[in-house]
Design an enzyme around this catalytic site. Sequence first.
Site, PDB file in Angstrom:
ATOM      1  CE  LYS A   1      -3.373  -9.424   6.695  1.00 59.44           C
ATOM      2  NZ  LYS A   1      -3.855 -10.495   5.842  1.00 59.44           N
ATOM      3  NE  ARG A   2       5.795  -4.461   6.945  1.00 55.06           N
ATOM      4  CZ  ARG A   2       6.857  -4.359   6.164  1.00 55.06           C
ATOM      5  NH1 ARG A   2       7.004  -3.310   5.397  1.00 55.06           N
ATOM      6  NH2 ARG A   2       7.771  -5.299   6.139  1.00 55.06           N
TER       7      ARG A   2
END
Length: 418
Positions: free
Chosen positions: A200-201
């Site tokens: 997700k980063r």
Amino acid sequence: MRVRFAPSPTGVLHIGGARTALYNWLLARGSGGELVLRIEDTDRERSTPENVEQILDGLRWLELEWDEGPFSQAEQLPRHHEAIERLLDDGHAYRDEGAVRLRVDPEGETVVQDEIRGEVRFPHSGIKDFVVARSDGSPLYNLAVAVDDLDMQITHVVRGEDHLSNTPRQVMVLKALGVDPPAYAHLPLLLGPDNKKLSKRHGAASVQELRDSGYLPEAVRNYIALLGWGLDETTTFLSTEQLVEGFSLDRVTKSAAVFDEQKLRWMNGRYLRELAPERLTEILEERHGQAGLASAVGIAQEKMQTLEDFWTLAAFLVERQPFDDKAWGKVMGDGAAERLEAARESIETADPFDIAGVERALRGVVERLGVKPKEVFQPLRVAISGTTVSPGIFESVAVLGREETLDRIDAALERARG
Ligand code: GLU
């Protein structure tokens, strides 16, 4: 070819899963074969119907239609039990404190001919007799997958590299059942631009997020097809037909591929520009539940990279926006009100009031005042849009219309003069 996509519904459809689905779909379509969808839902605790729906939705949005299924792995349980009984009957497996273990020849090795990685050898010293059923009778994952691939007559198992270490166990189960294993191909890992495992980063990580961020499915297909594969060294834009035609496992790389959302944005921008304006209008009107966006789309299309950008660029054409303080501070300094006043007069009298007419009028102001174009255009931009980011200024004024433009300039002048 009979291939399968076998997601575990323990989460949403991630980009890695979408790539696996796409490659399998391309292989099925390109070979005139079939794609089987199998939901690996044997982990009853973590598998949810919502996740199954999300995965199916993601596949549908990507337009990767399957030919058979979705089958539930949990529903194949009787077949798994049959296989376990057979392994026991044939002496390939034995009971050990209630659990069932497959016999592994400790001297041997299992060799997997991977279509991407070549020959991969697994010496049995690292494997030992392994459990295929727990003492409560429930089958283990590797048994279930092997039996399902057999029952579903899968010819090619194409999946992520993280499953490579499961392969020798699945091959051993199949051999013990007296059948030849399918062909295997393990796709390279996906990383973010910082070379760390994709997460997700790195921005949008699920297919749902890509859809919500305003990417087009055809652009996403094109981009993720290139994560580990290429038609040649240079081709970047490939239609879905070209992908179906050109895709093959022998051009899939062994090395990890990098997902870079900036590249996807850029690619999506090009797909957006190639859409017929009528089509793009239709998509955006549906997305925003609003009619009458054609003229706004007409002037925003060139600058958009995602559907989401449309609103950032064009909301002011639909609805008056508050002045952005930062933008205001930047462009409404000394003399800006006078320049804006001059722009107002020229807009009031521009004739005809169309893009060319507005441009002529505003360029006349720049010339008369002897200033840089942006000294006139930026205050005007902030006056009509609230910010310094908008489509072309002449187009914006023309689409907004004379009356509305003048109204907004008046509001800005009022604020400027406090
Ligand atoms: N269910 C596994 C997963 O979602 C895939 C298993 C397979 O493709 O063999 O990672």
